[in-house]
Design an enzyme around this catalytic site. Sequence first.
Site, short mmCIF file in Angstrom:
data_model
loop_
_atom_site.label_atom_id
_atom_site.label_comp_id
_atom_site.label_asym_id
_atom_site.label_seq_id
_atom_site.Cartn_x
_atom_site.Cartn_y
_atom_site.Cartn_z
N ARG A 39 -3.93 -3.83 -3.59
CA ARG A 39 -3.40 -2.73 -3.13
C ARG A 39 -2.15 -2.18 -3.77
O ARG A 39 -1.22 -2.81 -3.82
CB ARG A 39 -2.77 -3.08 -1.49
N SER A 108 -7.76 -1.41 9.34
CA SER A 108 -6.42 -1.69 10.12
C SER A 108 -6.57 -1.25 11.50
O SER A 108 -6.76 -0.41 11.69
CB SER A 108 -5.44 -0.93 9.15
N LYS A 137 5.85 -1.75 4.01
CA LYS A 137 5.21 -0.56 4.56
C LYS A 137 6.34 0.61 4.91
O LYS A 137 7.17 0.36 5.75
CB LYS A 137 4.12 -0.65 5.57
#
Length: 204
Positions: A39, A108, A137
């Site tokens: 990611r 998700s 995040k």
Amino acid sequence: MDINYKLYLITDRSFLNGRSLKDCVEAAIKGGVTLVQVREKDASTREFYKIAQEVKEITSKYNIPLLINDRIDIALAIDAEGVHLGQSDMPIKLARKILGEDKIIGISANTLEEALEAQKAGADYLGIGPVFYTGTKKDIDEPIGVHGLKEITQNIRIPSVAIGGINKENAESVLETGVNGISVISAILGSEDIEKASIELSSI
């Protein structure tokens, strides 16, 4: 493909303090990581491809599945085992059409409604969260907590991993909800001894 979701590592180079991502992923796998997702939100396409290719060398060496976050093109380019998609990414059915039946597609989910929708659309597994507050995040949804996680796991039939602020102190309470595994970034990559951190988490 039989996937072990127990300890799912998501990469984030901002925690490495100059260490090589390849070496860190290898140490994490040696410590018990069972699945890796690349990611890299801030990388250019070329850079992302290079990073993914390097990580794939390590995951292939240890026979650990590699997933790519969001980028179906990168997943195809390096022949990764699959992708992990968010709610605003490409619809599952279209992703499946491009990737084929034998690739893993994870989604998700923050609510039971999103989880059931993803299951119906053919997701292979769910990344449920955030369970707790997390520093990784910025555009974070409200944490669902252990109770919210349990509500979702009790109503789905596909495997799930919990994500968001999970560490060795709270991992046990998370695993008790019925999830198939925990997904971590800083709890492993933010540690000085990555292999030891992975061993501790995988033994919970």
